[in-house]
Enzyme design. Structure first.
Site, PDB file in Angstrom:
ATOM      1  N   SER A 153       0.901  -1.360   0.049  1.00 23.44           N
ATOM      2  CA  SER A 153       0.091  -0.005  -0.015  1.00 23.44           C
ATOM      3  C   SER A 153       0.787   1.235   0.082  1.00 23.44           C
ATOM      4  O   SER A 153       0.326   2.089  -0.169  1.00 23.44           O
ATOM      5  CB  SER A 153      -0.709  -0.070   1.143  1.00 23.44           C
ATOM      6  OG  SER A 153      -0.151  -0.303   2.351  1.00 23.44           O
ATOM      7  N   HIS A 192      -3.770  -3.622  -5.484  1.00 24.78           N
ATOM      8  CA  HIS A 192      -3.509  -2.980  -4.055  1.00 24.78           C
ATOM      9  C   HIS A 192      -5.241  -3.383  -3.506  1.00 24.78           C
ATOM     10  O   HIS A 192      -6.023  -2.522  -4.243  1.00 24.78           O
ATOM     11  CB  HIS A 192      -3.235  -1.595  -3.852  1.00 24.78           C
ATOM     12  CG  HIS A 192      -3.425  -1.138  -2.685  1.00 24.78           C
ATOM     13  ND1 HIS A 192      -3.690   0.188  -2.550  1.00 24.78           N
ATOM     14  CD2 HIS A 192      -3.513  -1.691  -1.534  1.00 24.78           C
ATOM     15  CE1 HIS A 192      -3.903   0.757  -0.986  1.00 24.78           C
ATOM     16  NE2 HIS A 192      -3.603  -0.613  -0.419  1.00 24.78           N
ATOM     17  N   GLU A 243      -6.606  -1.017  -6.710  1.00 24.22           N
ATOM     18  CA  GLU A 243      -5.727  -0.336  -7.250  1.00 24.22           C
ATOM     19  C   GLU A 243      -4.800  -1.012  -8.208  1.00 24.22           C
ATOM     20  O   GLU A 243      -4.021  -1.853  -7.393  1.00 24.22           O
ATOM     21  CB  GLU A 243      -5.117   0.560  -6.324  1.00 24.22           C
ATOM     22  CG  GLU A 243      -6.001   1.949  -6.119  1.00 24.22           C
ATOM     23  CD  GLU A 243      -5.227   2.961  -4.923  1.00 24.22           C
ATOM     24  OE1 GLU A 243      -5.597   4.228  -4.851  1.00 24.22           O
ATOM     25  OE2 GLU A 243      -4.150   2.444  -4.299  1.00 24.22           O
ATOM     26  N   ASN A 286      -4.668   6.494  -0.711  1.00 26.83           N
ATOM     27  CA  ASN A 286      -3.835   6.599   0.592  1.00 26.83           C
ATOM     28  C   ASN A 286      -3.201   7.922   0.317  1.00 26.83           C
ATOM     29  O   ASN A 286      -3.229   8.656   1.678  1.00 26.83           O
ATOM     30  CB  ASN A 286      -3.093   5.716   1.102  1.00 26.83           C
ATOM     31  CG  ASN A 286      -3.771   4.461   1.728  1.00 26.83           C
ATOM     32  OD1 ASN A 286      -4.981   4.535   1.855  1.00 26.83           O
ATOM     33  ND2 ASN A 286      -3.177   3.495   1.383  1.00 26.83           N
TER      34      ASN A 286
END
Ligand code: COA
Ligand code: ADP
Length: 695
Positions: free
Chosen positions: A414, A435, A447, A485
């Protein structure tokens, strides 16, 4: 053969007239289809040699619903209800011959027909609620008359789909065609051609009469689903249409359906949900990876690491029927991981959503292994070991040594640099990031992180795989935190700052909850674990004054009964904690921050504007190709309310000019990091939105 319109043909098979619809890709009820059905039924009715009519579709599916691409254009041709009235008004029996997915207007067409015959693989449902609408062509009035209000609620409000077997049991269809659909439908039509009176769903009364004797049915349903329906308009409108079906004669019910439908039609919520529908499909396409890029077959997969992520990822494969090896270096961790997977499946089975046999079938697809050699047969490996660059590089070096040529090597990192991980192998073209989001077997986002060397067929293969896994993929480039993120970090930083300035964690959380997120950042941190955030800050050499104190005090979140909130024993209900208020006040004092009352509006702007701003940078850098990709990431990975369409769509709705003015205002008091990103400032200056960047 008669061409009724450009999309509907009439062919004769003895005394049966077949109206064949051909409107790729999904035979949506576009203008030419609606007109063709009205005219075709008219032609067949005026021809004395026709005894029965069959409605069938070419290509992959029966009518899959209204044509959503027509929604933004001026309405032309016969209205949906005129089509249904023409079908139901036929003096000769009409048989719907169904394959693929009879959804929305497709199912309404079938319900307006006198009979329904389907292939065993056919599926039925009303997905309208998911795009902010209700079935507006009589579906809300006919379905309860056929199957009763309780099942109608599940299908129309819950958007539950049923297969042919369930449909037959429900009385939704009359026959399953075991071999070929065409001949079966013709034979059926021959058989019932003389039968009178014609069965019409609109004339059924028994089920709705029985439902009138169950006064609490609707109240109970509303209560049970209040949480899932929060913020959405369509579910309540759908419920009211079914109440109308139970209470009113058919014609009045139709009027009620039309009124309620009109109230949803142009709502920003429905528009946002339709935007997300198309954004999701567009996100699965990448400009420089053409549709004819060869894809590698994924028949067998492997996952490395049986922690929370690895276990959830293995479940994704098993759920899709793909055999998967789950490889661990630690025996206890493997046993724990397999145990968690089994408990997850059993919990689903206990809720009646999976049969005991399915639990065993899925468990049997997951092969636990303590040897890396377990990956030898895999076409794709997903690495989910500890988030540590040296370890991941070592793992990839080993994978490189034993994986077959052509095996796709994916990392679920991540935060780490996918290019550096790929560089540990002699085949960086086969390496990329996949991800997943926790819980991986539930959250739909994936992702797909494209490294600088990742080959196009590898991307195409993973996009195709994502579809089989039922995931919503979005392709992103390599950067710290990727898209989701990275934007989240902006929000987190402001949330931390806001509590020092005088907001409470519960105030911040409430503002974001009321906006439509499932929970705010502090409740979220307690769920994920305060120790997890602390470890990330350690690795990055950053600090967070209050969160670091919570960590030091052993307040690690829900699992320790205390974090930003406190939790009664065994409860997951956050309760504000005066001890935390004291910690915050102390931290503010030592940082010489003067505390004040912070308005809800300021909290919302300060949490969301920086996210949008970071999104603009992400677009400018090409880390995401289009604004819709970012929106898909936020809706499917972070619970951004779908009825607001995602952060970029929301920003357009607010107006980029207002956003930029707001940011400049904050820049004056909070510092230069509040200056709008160049792309954002430029779009705002031109009076444009992110939507203009799409495609
Ligand atoms: N109107 C217009 N276009 C539609 C459509 C509709 N109702 N449903 C699907 N499409 C388009 C998609 O945008 C996609 O177009 P693209 O190839 O240009 O991207 C194409 O049809 C294929 O759809 P996709 O979802 O990728 O295929 P699938 O085989 O996975 O699923 C369906 C097919 C029909 C199950 C799925 O598309 C679906 O659920 N559609 C929505 C149905 C709906 O909401 N109907 C009610 C409308 S009121
Ligand atoms: P999560 O983020 O999924 O909760 P954890 O860090 O808890 O992840 O789990 C990672 C798992 O990966 C651990 O169970 C660990 O034993 C396992 N692991 C570490 N190194 C390897 C390796 N080389 N091969 C397979 N599994 C590994």
């Amino acid at each position: 053969m008669t061409k009724v319109t450009d999309k509907v043909e009439l062919t004769r098979h003895g005394r049966v007239a077949v109206l064949n619809i051909d409107n790729p890709p999904v035979n949506a009820l576009s203008l030419g289809v609606r007109q063709g059905l009205v005219d075709g039924v008219g032609l067949a009715n005026s021809d004395a040699s026709v005894a029965a009519i069959v409605i069938a579709c070419a290509g992959r599916t029966f009518i899959a619903g209204a044509d959503i691409t027509e929604f933004d254009k001026p309405f032309k041709g016969p209205h949906y209800n005129e089509v249904m009235a023409a079908i139901e008004g036929s003096t000769k029996p009409v048989v719907a011959a169904i394959h693929g997915t009879a959804l929305g207007g497709g199912l309404e067409t079938a319900l307006a027909s006198n009979y329904r015959v389907a292939l065993p693989s056919a599926r039925f449902g009303f997905p309208e609620v998911k795009i902010g609408l209700l079935p507006g062509a009589g579906g809300t009035q006919r379905l309860p008359r056929l199957v009763g209000a309780e099942r109608a609620l599940e299908l129309i409000v819950g958007a539950e789909q049923v297969d042919a077997r369930q449909a037959l049991a429900l009385g939704l269809i009359d026959e399953i065609a075991d071999d070929e659909l065409g001949p079966a439908a013709l034979a059926f039509a021959e058989r019932i051609a003389e039968r009178r009176p014609l069965p019409r769903v609109s004339g059924l009364t028994a089920k709705v009469a029985a439902d009138r004797g169950r006064p609490s049915l609707f109240a109970d349903y509303r209560k049970a689903n209040a949480r899932a329906h929060r913020g959405l308009k369509a579910p309540e409108a759908c419920i009211q249409t079914i109440e109308a079906a139970v209470a009113l004669p058919f014609a009045e019910g139709l009027t009620r359906e039309a009124e309620l439908s009109a109230g949803l039609w142009n709502s920003p919520e429905a528009k946002a949900q339709q935007y997300v529908f198309f954004a999701e499909r567009a996100a699965a396409k990448v400009k420089d990876v053409p549709a004819d890029t060869p894809v590698r077959q994924i028949r067998q997969a492997a996952v490395l690491g049986a922690g929370t992520m690895g276990g959830g990822i293995a479940m994704c494969f098993a759920n899709a029927g793909i055999p998967v090896a789950l490889v661990e270096s630690n025996r206890a961790a493997l046993e724990r991981g397999m145990g968690v997977i089994r408990r997850n499946y059993e919990a689903t089975a206990a809720k009646g959503r999976l049969s005991a046999a399915d639990v065993e079938r899925r468990m049997a697809l997951i092969a636990p292994s303590l040897e890396l050699a377990g990956i030898a047969g895999a076409d794709l490996v997903v690495e989910a070991v500890f988030e540590d660059m040296a370890l991941k590089q070592e793992v990839f070096r080993q994978l490189d040594a034993i994986a077959r040529p052509g095996t796709i090597l994916a990392t679920n990192t991540s935060t780490l640099d996918v290019n550096a991980i790929a560089a540990a192998t002699g085949r960086p073209a086969d390496v990329l990031g996949m991800h997943f989001f926790s819980p991986a077997n539930v959250m739909r986002l994936m992702e797909v992180v494209r490294g600088k060397a990742t080959a196009k067929p590898v991307i195409a293969s993973v996009l195709a795989l994502a579809k089989r896994l039922g995931k919503a993929p979005a392709v992103v480039g390599v950067c710290d935190g990727f898209v989701g993120n990275r934007m989240l970090a902006r929000r987190g930083r402001e949330a931390d700052r806001l509590i020092l300035e005088g907001a409470s964690p519960q105030q911040v959380d409430k503002v974001l909850y009321d906006f439509g997120f499932p929970m705010g950042p502090f409740a979220m941190a307690d769920l994920a674990g305060i120790d997890v955030g602390w470890r990330v800050r350690q690795a990055r050499g950053t600090t967070s004054p209050v969160a670091d104190r919570l960590y030091a005090l052993g307040r690690h979140g829900q699992k320790t009964g205390a974090g930003w909130y406190r939790y009664a024993t065994g409860s997951r209900q956050p309760e504000p904690d005066p001890a935390v208020d004291t910690l915050i006040a102390e931290a503010a004092e030592s940082l010489q921050i003067r505390r004040r009352a912070v308005s809800d509006q300021e909290i919302l702007e300060r949490c969301l504007y920086p996210m949008v701003n970071e999104g603009a940078r992400i677009l400018a850098e090409g880390i995401a190709a289009k604004p819709g990709d970012i929106d898909v990431i936020w809706v499917y990975g972070y619970g951004f309310p779908v009825y607001r369409g995602g952060p970029m769509h929301w920003a357009d709705a607010v107006g980029l000019g207002r956003l930029v003015d707001g940011m400049r205002g904050y820049a004056a008091s909070l510092g230069e990091q509040w200056q709008p990103a160049p792309l954002l400032a430029e779009l705002a200056a031109k009076g444009q939105g992110f939507a203009g960047l799409a495609r």
